[in-house]
Design a protein around this motif. Structure first.
Motif, PDB file in Angstrom:
ATOM      1  N   ASP A 206       0.718  -1.386   0.090  1.00 43.31           N
ATOM      2  CA  ASP A 206       0.006   0.044  -0.004  1.00 43.31           C
ATOM      3  C   ASP A 206       0.811   1.331  -0.088  1.00 43.31           C
ATOM      4  OD1 ASP A 206       0.780  -0.534   2.581  1.00 43.31           O
ATOM      5  OD2 ASP A 206      -0.964  -0.036   3.523  1.00 43.31           O
ATOM      6  N   ASP A 207       2.201   1.146  -0.172  1.00 40.06           N
ATOM      7  CA  ASP A 207       2.976   2.450  -0.416  1.00 40.06           C
ATOM      8  C   ASP A 207       2.667   3.132  -1.873  1.00 40.06           C
ATOM      9  OD1 ASP A 207       4.228   2.416   2.014  1.00 40.06           O
ATOM     10  OD2 ASP A 207       6.010   0.772   1.226  1.00 40.06           O
ATOM     11  N   ILE A 208       2.826   4.413  -1.781  1.00 40.36           N
ATOM     12  CA  ILE A 208       2.806   5.088  -2.856  1.00 40.36           C
ATOM     13  C   ILE A 208       4.399   5.038  -3.534  1.00 40.36           C
ATOM     14  CG2 ILE A 208       2.125   7.175  -4.250  1.00 40.36           C
ATOM     15  CD1 ILE A 208       0.193   7.580  -2.167  1.00 40.36           C
ATOM     16  N   VAL A 209       4.489   4.250  -4.729  1.00 39.66           N
ATOM     17  CA  VAL A 209       5.754   4.292  -5.259  1.00 39.66           C
ATOM     18  C   VAL A 209       5.899   5.253  -6.406  1.00 39.66           C
ATOM     19  CG1 VAL A 209       7.628   2.687  -6.361  1.00 39.66           C
ATOM     20  CG2 VAL A 209       6.136   2.142  -4.439  1.00 39.66           C
ATOM     21  N   LEU A 210       6.940   6.149  -6.412  1.00 39.40           N
ATOM     22  CA  LEU A 210       7.358   6.829  -7.552  1.00 39.40           C
ATOM     23  C   LEU A 210       8.415   6.464  -8.372  1.00 39.40           C
ATOM     24  CD1 LEU A 210       7.782  10.376  -5.672  1.00 39.40           C
ATOM     25  CD2 LEU A 210       5.732   9.172  -6.506  1.00 39.40           C
ATOM     26  N   ALA A 211       8.302   6.328  -9.591  1.00 40.52           N
ATOM     27  CA  ALA A 211       9.439   5.803 -10.450  1.00 40.52           C
ATOM     28  C   ALA A 211      10.242   7.185 -11.324  1.00 40.52           C
ATOM     29  CB  ALA A 211       9.097   4.869 -11.413  1.00 40.52           C
ATOM     30  N   PHE A 212      11.437   6.982 -10.989  1.00 41.53           N
ATOM     31  CA  PHE A 212      12.472   7.859 -11.939  1.00 41.53           C
ATOM     32  C   PHE A 212      13.404   7.108 -12.488  1.00 41.53           C
ATOM     33  CE2 PHE A 212      16.529  10.201 -12.284  1.00 41.53           C
ATOM     34  CZ  PHE A 212      16.074  11.558 -12.678  1.00 41.53           C
ATOM     35  N   ALA A 213      13.636   7.368 -13.823  1.00 42.26           N
ATOM     36  CA  ALA A 213      14.486   6.505 -14.653  1.00 42.26           C
ATOM     37  C   ALA A 213      15.580   7.571 -15.639  1.00 42.26           C
ATOM     38  CB  ALA A 213      13.893   5.350 -15.309  1.00 42.26           C
ATOM     39  N   ALA A 214      16.708   7.431 -15.641  1.00 45.28           N
ATOM     40  CA  ALA A 214      17.424   7.952 -16.592  1.00 45.28           C
ATOM     41  C   ALA A 214      18.891   7.361 -16.683  1.00 45.28           C
ATOM     42  CB  ALA A 214      17.669   9.373 -16.256  1.00 45.28           C
ATOM     43  N   LEU A 215      19.420   7.514 -17.893  1.00 43.94           N
ATOM     44  CA  LEU A 215      20.801   6.743 -18.216  1.00 43.94           C
ATOM     45  C   LEU A 215      21.828   7.601 -17.177  1.00 43.94           C
ATOM     46  CD1 LEU A 215      20.844   6.257 -22.027  1.00 43.94           C
ATOM     47  CD2 LEU A 215      20.491   4.561 -20.329  1.00 43.94           C
ATOM     48  N   GLY A 216      21.574   8.890 -17.102  1.00 43.48           N
ATOM     49  CA  GLY A 216      22.599   9.633 -16.252  1.00 43.48           C
ATOM     50  C   GLY A 216      22.267  10.993 -16.390  1.00 43.48           C
ATOM     51  N   ASP A 217      23.051  11.945 -15.915  1.00 43.13           N
ATOM     52  CA  ASP A 217      22.599  13.212 -15.938  1.00 43.13           C
ATOM     53  C   ASP A 217      21.452  13.514 -14.919  1.00 43.13           C
ATOM     54  OD1 ASP A 217      22.878  16.118 -16.509  1.00 43.13           O
ATOM     55  OD2 ASP A 217      22.353  16.046 -18.684  1.00 43.13           O
ATOM     56  N   PHE A 218      21.511  13.145 -13.838  1.00 41.41           N
ATOM     57  CA  PHE A 218      20.388  13.173 -12.770  1.00 41.41           C
ATOM     58  C   PHE A 218      20.161  14.768 -12.679  1.00 41.41           C
ATOM     59  CE2 PHE A 218      21.075   8.905 -10.823  1.00 41.41           C
ATOM     60  CZ  PHE A 218      20.680   8.246 -11.979  1.00 41.41           C
ATOM     61  N   LEU A 281       5.925  -1.931 -10.934  1.00 43.13           N
ATOM     62  CA  LEU A 281       5.566  -1.926  -9.510  1.00 43.13           C
ATOM     63  C   LEU A 281       5.238  -0.540  -9.013  1.00 43.13           C
ATOM     64  CD1 LEU A 281       8.202  -0.562  -7.609  1.00 43.13           C
ATOM     65  CD2 LEU A 281       9.288  -2.497  -8.328  1.00 43.13           C
ATOM     66  N   SER A 282       5.370   0.490  -9.781  1.00 42.28           N
ATOM     67  CA  SER A 282       5.385   1.982  -9.298  1.00 42.28           C
ATOM     68  C   SER A 282       4.035   2.545  -9.615  1.00 42.28           C
ATOM     69  CB  SER A 282       6.140   2.652 -10.019  1.00 42.28           C
ATOM     70  OG  SER A 282       7.582   2.255  -9.797  1.00 42.28           O
ATOM     71  N   ASP A 283       3.474   3.523  -8.946  1.00 47.94           N
ATOM     72  CA  ASP A 283       2.033   4.263  -9.060  1.00 47.94           C
ATOM     73  C   ASP A 283       2.243   5.415  -9.769  1.00 47.94           C
ATOM     74  OD1 ASP A 283       0.700   2.481  -6.972  1.00 47.94           O
ATOM     75  OD2 ASP A 283       2.195   3.000  -5.629  1.00 47.94           O
ATOM     76  N   LEU A 284       3.509   5.931 -10.165  1.00 48.51           N
ATOM     77  CA  LEU A 284       3.529   7.237 -10.719  1.00 48.51           C
ATOM     78  C   LEU A 284       4.998   7.412 -11.267  1.00 48.51           C
ATOM     79  CD1 LEU A 284       2.455  10.197 -10.923  1.00 48.51           C
ATOM     80  CD2 LEU A 284       3.527  10.694  -8.744  1.00 48.51           C
TER      81      LEU A 284
END
Length: 395
Positions: A206-218, A281-284
Motif C-alpha cells: 500500500d506504499d505509493i511508489v514513484l519511479a524515476f529513470a535516466a541513463l545519467g545526468d541526474f 511496481l510503481s504508481d507514478l
C-alpha cells in the motif's frame, strides 16, 4: 531496379541508446526495401545479412573523446567505402549532427539551445566536461543542419526550438516524426504481481511508489529536486525507485539521501536492461527535467499505466493532460511537494489516471513511426532537389 543505398551515421545504434533505438526500428523494418550501410562504433545489427556495418572504432571514455574521434574518423571510413564502391550512396542520414555531409539530419537534441539556457553548472569537473561536450556538439549540429536537405525531429517543441535557434540557416524542411513505442511490450500484463519485487525493496503493497529513470545526468533530469521534495513532504508512505546512473553518480545521490534521512524511502537499482518491472511496481512516474526533446522513458511509463508528473517538456507537452493523466509541475521542490500532496489525496484515482496515460501514449506505435519514415525516404529518393545555398551558422 536495384535497391537504393542509404548510409546512416551514429556513434551507438543500440537498444539502450535513446536515438539509436529509434534508428534500429528504421533498419529493422525497412532493410528489405533499402540497402543500409551503417557507420557506427556500436551496433545491434537486426539483419546482418542485409545491413552492412562499417565499424568506426572509438575510445570507450570519456564521452567527449567519442564524439571528437567519430567526427573526424567517420568521414575517412566513408570515403574509403565510397572509393571501393566507385559510386556515391543515394542518401546519407546523420543523427545529432555527427556527420556533416548529410541529406537528413536526425535531431533528438539542440545543443546550442541547451547551452543558451545556461542550465549547466560549471562549479564541478563533471559540469565543465559536459559544457565542453555540448559546445563541441553544438558546432557539429550547426554544420549538419546547414548541409541537410531535411531535418527530422521527434517533437513539435524541438521543431520550434530549432527554427527559433537557427532561424533561416536551416535550408530544408523540418519534419516531425514522434519516436516509436513498443506498446505491447510496455503494457502491464493483467496477471502481473509486483508484491515480491516491492518486498525485495523493503516496501509494502500500500506504499505509493514513484519511479524515476535516466541513463545519467541526474542533475538535468531533476532527481535532486524530487529528493528534496520528499524530504520536505515528510510522508513515509511515499517511496522512490531510481533506475539508471553510473556508480559514482549513484553514490553521490545515495549520500544525499542518507543526509536527509531518506534511506528507507529511496532505492537506487542502477542500470537495468529491462526497466519494465520497476515501472509496473510503481504508481507514478516523475521527471522534473530541465530539458528534453522527446523523453522516451516518460512515454514508456505512460504505456505501463503510470500517471506522469513532469515539467513543461517538448514531446511530453503533447502527452500530459494535467489532472487527467498526470501533474504539471515547476522545476522546484515546493511545486513537486505540492503535487505529491495531491497525489496522496487522490490515491484512489491513480489507477484511472494511469489508464488515461496509457490511452494517450498508445498512438505512438512502431508501425506509425516506420510508415512516416518510409514516406519520407521515398519522397527524398524520387524528387529532384535543387541545390541550396547554406548561410553560415554561428555557435
Amino acid at each position: 531496379m536495384s535497391q537504393k543505398s542509404i548510409a546512416i551515421f551514429d556513434l551507438s545504434i543500440t537498444t539502450d541508446s535513446p536515438a539509436g533505438s529509434c534508428v534500429l526500428q528504421i533498419l529493422k523494418n525497412l532493410s528489405h526495401e533499402y540497402h543500409f550501410i551503417v557507420f557506427a562504433d556500436r551496433f545491434d545489427n537486426p539483419d546482418p545479412e542485409a545491413i552492412t556495418w562499417i565499424r568506426v572504432p572509438l575510445p570507450s571514455k570519456p564521452v567527449i573523446a567519442r564524439y571528437v574521434v567519430f567526427k573526424y574518423l567517420a568521414p575517412l571510413y566513408y570515403q574509403r567505402f565510397i572509393q571501393r564502391q566507385s559510386h556515391k550512396l543515394d542518401l546519407v542520414i546523420s543523427t545529432e549532427g555527427e556527420f556533416s555531409d548529410c541529406d537528413i539530419c536526425y535531431m533528438h537534441f539542440c545543443h546550442r539551445a541547451y547551452l543558451n539556457q545556461q542550465i549547466l553548472k560549471l562549479s564541478s569537473i563533471r559540469g565543465i566536461v559536459r559544457f565542453i561536450n555540448h559546445r563541441f556538439n553544438a558546432r557539429s549540429e550547426a554544420q549538419s543542419l546547414r548541409q541537410a536537405k531535411t531535418t527530422v525531429v521527434p517533437s513539435l517543441g524541438l521543431a520550434r526550438e530549432l527554427s527559433k535557434t537557427y532561424r533561416s540557416a536551416i535550408p530544408g524542411a523540418i519534419e516531425t516524426i514522434p519516436n516509436p513505442l513498443n506498446v505491447d511490450s510496455f503494457t502491464r500484463p493483467d496477471s502481473h504481481n509486483s508484491s515480491q519485487l516491492r518486498a525485495q525493496l523493503g516496501w509494502a503493497a500500500d506504499d505509493i511508489v514513484l519511479a524515476f529513470a535516466a541513463l545519467g545526468d541526474f542533475e538535468r533530469k531533476g532527481l535532486a529536486l524530487v529528493i528534496q521534495a520528499l524530504s520536505e513532504l515528510n510522508a513515509p508512505q511515499v517511496k522512490l525507485v531510481v533506475v539508471g546512473g553510473h556508480d559514482a553518480l549513484v553514490r553521490d545521490y545515495k549520500d544525499e539521501c542518507d543526509r536527509l534521512h531518506l534511506g528507507e524511502q529511496v532505492r537506487f537499482v542502477g542500470f537495468q536492461s529491462d526497466i519494465r518491472p520497476y515501472l509496473w511496481l510503481s504508481d507514478l512516474f516523475v521527471l522534473p527535467s530541465a530539458y528534453e526533446t522527446f523523453s522516451l522513458v516518460v512515454f514508456q511509463a505512460a504505456i505501463a499505466g503510470l500517471p506522469i508528473m513532469a515539467t513543461q517538456l517538448y514531446g511530453v507537452e503533447e502527452l500530459l493532460q494535467p489532472g487527467v493523466n498526470g501533474w504539471l509541475v515547476e522545476r522546484n521542490p515546493a511545486s513537486i511537494e505540492n503535487a505529491l500532496k495531491n497525489v496522496i489525496e487522490r490515491r484512489d484515482q491513480l489507477a484511472e489516471m494511469g489508464k488515461q496515460a496509457h490511452i494517450a501514449a498508445s498512438q505512438y506505435s512502431v508501425s506509425c513511426f516506420v510508415e512516416q519514415w518510409r514516406k519520407l525516404l521515398s519522397t527524398l529518393l524520387t524528387q529532384e532537389i535543387e541545390p541550396v545555398s547554406h548561410p553560415s551558422l554561428v555557435v
